[in-house]
Write an enzyme that holds these catalytic residues in place. Structure first.
Site, short mmCIF file in Angstrom:
data_model
loop_
_atom_site.label_atom_id
_atom_site.label_comp_id
_atom_site.label_asym_id
_atom_site.label_seq_id
_atom_site.Cartn_x
_atom_site.Cartn_y
_atom_site.Cartn_z
N LYS A 123 -4.32 -11.06 1.45
CA LYS A 123 -3.59 -10.43 0.71
C LYS A 123 -2.15 -10.51 0.95
O LYS A 123 -1.45 -10.80 -0.05
CB LYS A 123 -4.10 -8.82 0.77
CG LYS A 123 -5.47 -8.23 0.22
CD LYS A 123 -5.54 -7.02 0.33
CE LYS A 123 -5.84 -6.25 1.80
NZ LYS A 123 -6.88 -6.72 2.38
N THR A 124 -1.83 -10.42 2.28
CA THR A 124 -0.47 -10.50 2.72
C THR A 124 0.05 -11.89 2.17
O THR A 124 1.18 -11.82 1.71
CB THR A 124 -0.31 -10.38 4.14
OG1 THR A 124 -0.66 -8.94 4.42
CG2 THR A 124 1.13 -10.47 4.51
N GLU A 167 0.62 -5.55 -2.35
CA GLU A 167 -0.93 -5.48 -1.73
C GLU A 167 -1.57 -4.40 -2.15
O GLU A 167 -1.05 -3.30 -2.27
CB GLU A 167 -0.91 -5.66 -0.06
CG GLU A 167 -0.33 -6.74 0.47
CD GLU A 167 -0.74 -7.00 1.85
OE1 GLU A 167 -1.79 -6.40 2.29
OE2 GLU A 167 0.30 -7.59 2.52
#
Length: 485
Positions: A123-124, A167
């Protein structure tokens, strides 16, 4: 579509408990930049706290009821804040609205074209790739990321453009609060065992997230990952939902044709489906590993969903050079590179080790691993150990508890025993302070050292570099030339 239950002025003078955390600090920063009078507290000072103070936020060190200003309009918390926190207790006693971080973030996204990035891993990185590449194209997005791009406090920005990238955290189901125009799902696996008991619960949670996509919006989802493909079948037929798949599968809408590693970068070739223009594009991803290449392709597909031309976005993705703790080079000393990895789930550990192996050449890959959470180690400790067998040697620390209390019988021995069963060269080390000397004695020129895990193992990188530098200086003093002089 503002979040229900938040008064219009609740975020005018918010107080954040745990304001220095990766997720909390980003929301606080965007609010400051939008003109809110932000205050908060954290257990310790940090560069992130300093960056927030420089922007104008008031930050107290330590938690106490007196930190809560008389005119606070809300108290913002994450799921990590316990019910007996003195500031939370005071807020409840005074009738101050308590707002979850996810509700605050949802409010920030209101009025924008949100891209919400979800998945068990990646995600990051994917959020960062989108934020950087869209910025490179002059689209000035707002974004909130779970890690710093380059300097403390760079995890978030209030931009002037219409796109908002964030996110979407599945760990506590808080991603159900968002209503994105584009949802990205990178992968779906069982994790966060304190909140999910089975894959069925995971699928139900991700399906709820997909149901929150705005009418006419798009789901970008992996065509390769087993869990993602299963989820795609579960959401098929959702009214008003466009689905774009990406990956190496022959039926992917954005198909990965080739990933060619070049040291610590990769060259990626993709073909877009006819509905997306039918182009074939080759571009550079400035971080190593096939999994990061796939993250970049997910970002490319999301941009296409918002009508950002792929031929423009693809080269812009090369401007992303990494985010802190995602295979971040901390430095080199005595010919040894020290790299920091946030990997804490077995899939992430294996992917990062495979990626770094490609850049190690003839050198060895040495890992300092810190298991994260008792619940995760209880469920996945054996798989963590199996993944560590990909390293040439590993040192395993005690479990980093984070928000959890110890679980009887659950220790890092679960990881160590599994690694040994798979033929790994693995050592237990309970004394964290012994690690720099231990690694300096193991590593030689050309080797790569990874500090790996989601806890405070990251702090060991500079200490290892310092010990390696000291070793090199001592070796120079003992050299024949110096002895003769």
């Amino acid at each position: 579509m503002a979040p229900a239950g938040i008064a219009p002025d609740a975020l005018d003078r918010p107080h954040f408990i745990g304001i220095g955390g990766a997720g909390m600090s980003g929301v606080a920063k965007v609010l400051v930049q939008r003109g809110a009078r932000v205050a908060g507290s954290d257990s310790k000072d940090s560069p992130i706290v300093a960056a927030l103070r420089d922007l104008g936020a008031t930050v107290h060190i330590g938690h106490a009821a007196g930190n809560l200003a008389p005119d606070a309009t809300s108290v913002v918390i994450s799921s990590a804040i316990r019910a007996d926190n003195a500031e939370l207790v005071a807020a409840n006693e005074r009738g101050i609205p308590v707002v979850h971080r996810s509700d605050a973030l949802a409010a920030l996204m209101d009025g924008h074209r949100p891209i919400a990035v979800a998945g068990t891993h990646g995600k990051t990185t994917t959020t960062s790739m989108l934020a950087v590449s869209l910025g490179t194209l002059g689209l000035d997005p707002s974004y909130v990321i779970g890690g710093d791009l380059d300097v403390p406090g760079s995890s978030a920005e209030h931009g002037g453009g219409e796109i908002f990238v964030a996110e979407a955290d599945e760990s506590d189901r808080s991603f159900h609060k968002y209503a994105p125009e584009v949802a990205i799902i990178l992968n779906v696996e069982l994790d966060h065992h304190a909140n999910y008991a089975s894959m069925d619960e995971i699928y139900d949670s991700f399906r709820t997230f997909v149901e929150r996509v705005r009418p006419g919006g798009t789901l970008v989802i992996s065509a390769d990952h087993e869990g993602a493909r299963e989820l795609t079948t579960k959401v098929a037929g959702q009214d008003g939902l466009r689905v774009l798949t990406y990956g190496e599968a022959a039926d992917a809408d954005v198909r990965v044709l080739e990933v060619v590693p070049h040291g610590l970068t990769s060259e990626v070739t993709v073909r877009l489906a006819e509905a997306l223009g039918g182009e074939e594009l080759t571009f550079t991803v400035s971080v190593p590993g096939r999994h990061y290449a796939h993250n970049a392709v997910a970002a490319l597909a999301a941009g296409a969903a918002l009508d950002v031309p792929a031929r423009d976005l693809a080269p812009a993705i090369a401007s992303y050079t990494g985010v802190k703790r995602r295979l971040q080079l901390k430095g080199t000393a005595a010919g040894v590179q020290v790299i920091d990895s946030y990997a804490h789930h077995p899939t992430e550990i294996a992917a990062d080790l495979e990626a770094i192996r490609g850049g190690a050449g003839e050198g060895r890959v040495l890992v300092v691993f810190q298991p994260h959470l008792f619940s995760r180690t209880q469920e996945l400790g054996a798989e963590m150990g199996e993944a560590l067998a990909l390293a040439d040697a590993s040192v395993v620390l005690d479990i980093y508890p984070a928000r959890e209390d110890p679980v009887p019988g659950i220790t890092s021995a679960l990881v160590i025993d599994a690694a040994s069963r798979h033929g790994a060269d693995v050592t237990a080390e309970h004394d964290r302070s012994a690690i720099p000397g231990l690694i300096a004695g193991m590593a030689g020129p050309g080797d790569l050292v990874l500090t790996m895990g989601a806890g405070d193992v990251t702090d060991l990188g500079p200490e290892i570099l310092a010990r390696l530098q000291t070793r090199r200086a001592r070796s120079a003093l003992r050299s024949p030339a110096n002895r003769e002089s």
